[in-house]
Design a protein around this motif. Structure first.
Motif, mmCIF file in Angstrom:
data_model
loop_
_atom_site.group_PDB
_atom_site.id
_atom_site.type_symbol
_atom_site.label_atom_id
_atom_site.label_comp_id
_atom_site.label_asym_id
_atom_site.label_seq_id
_atom_site.Cartn_x
_atom_site.Cartn_y
_atom_site.Cartn_z
ATOM 1 N N ALA A 46 -5.147 97.713 -53.581
ATOM 2 C CA ALA A 46 -4.356 96.554 -53.125
ATOM 3 C C ALA A 46 -2.874 96.917 -52.967
ATOM 4 O O ALA A 46 -2.165 96.302 -52.174
ATOM 5 N N LYS A 47 -2.431 97.916 -53.734
ATOM 6 C CA LYS A 47 -1.030 98.376 -53.594
ATOM 7 C C LYS A 47 -0.871 99.293 -52.382
ATOM 8 O O LYS A 47 0.233 99.752 -52.097
ATOM 9 N N GLY A 48 -1.976 99.621 -51.737
ATOM 10 C CA GLY A 48 -1.919 100.471 -50.551
ATOM 11 C C GLY A 48 -1.716 101.944 -50.872
ATOM 12 O O GLY A 48 -1.279 102.716 -50.012
ATOM 13 N N LEU A 49 -2.056 102.337 -52.098
ATOM 14 C CA LEU A 49 -1.819 103.737 -52.470
ATOM 15 C C LEU A 49 -2.894 104.650 -51.894
ATOM 16 O O LEU A 49 -4.090 104.333 -51.927
ATOM 17 N N HIS A 50 -2.467 105.786 -51.400
ATOM 18 C CA HIS A 50 -3.376 106.801 -50.868
ATOM 19 C C HIS A 50 -3.008 108.107 -51.570
ATOM 20 O O HIS A 50 -1.861 108.543 -51.504
#
Ligand SMILES: O=C(O)[C@H](O)COP(=O)(O)O
Length: 206
Positions: A46-50
């Motif tokens: 959900a934090k958009g971490l990759h």
């Protein structure tokens, strides 16, 4: 600003549930532990971490937690390095003992000193300082270079190996580290400055 470092303690283990000192012993996760790990992955997604690379210990509770997170963020085959330098503090002769039984035998204060002090080792085991003496050089040599290159790095490890890392990362004193507790399956996101100091810290609690 440099890269991102995410630290996460494994989900609840069978021995966390039974209230046993674990250290280098290798119990699996409980049902709750599996769901904590998956929830951690969902919050990171959900934090958009990759992530660019992941690190974990040689103990299965941390490895399985890591795999749940990678599955949830859609990176199940991410390059992963396993190293015993990230293992939990070795609890020595306390390993396998019930924590309340230990308090009854040695007293509440002594057991708290073994669990949370900086430099008093449990009998036959590692102090937090001993744990830091293997975790911190490993971090500096293997993990930090990725972060300083601007990458996003995930480390799934253990309550005390991560406390030792956090102490050095944040420059906490041996007094301040006593009060630091890490909940199971709660990611902590650090953004680092180019000079390797901490720019920001965010705890992704449920
Ligand atoms: O090894 C253990 O028993 C736990 O993972 C951490 O234990 P502690 O919270 O008693 O240090």
């Amino acid at each position: 600003m440099s890269g991102t470092l995410v630290l996460v303690r494994h989900g609840q283990s069978e021995w966390n549930l039974k209230n046993l000192f674990t250290g280098w012993r290798d119990p699996g996760l409980t049902e709750l532990g599996h769901s904590e790990a998956k929830a951690a992955g969902q919050r990171l997604k959900a934090k958009g971490l990759h992530f660019d690379i992941a690190y974990t210990s040689v103990l299965s509770r941390a490895q399985v937690t890591l795999q749940h997170i990678l599955d949830e963020v859609g990176q199940p085959a991410l390059q992963t390095i396993r190293d015993q330098a990230l293992n939990e503090r070795d609890y020595g002769d306390l390993s396998g003992l019930n924590k309340d039984d230990a308090r009854a035998k040695w007293g509440e204060d002594q057991v708290h000193i073994w669990r949370r002090s900086y430099d008093v080792p449990p009998p036959g085991g590692e102090s937090l300082r001993d744990t830091g003496a293997r975790v911190w050089p490993y971090y500096l040599h293997d993990v930090q270079p990725h972060v300083l290159r601007g990458e996003t790095v995930l480390v799934a490890a253990h309550g005390n190996s991560l406390r030792a890392l956090i102490m050095a990362l944040e420059g906490l004193t041996s007094e301040e580290i006593i009060a630091q507790e890490l909940a199971t399956g709660v990611p902590v996101i650090y953004r680092l400055n180019a000079d390797s100091t901490v720019a920001s810290k965010e705890v992704l609690a449920a």
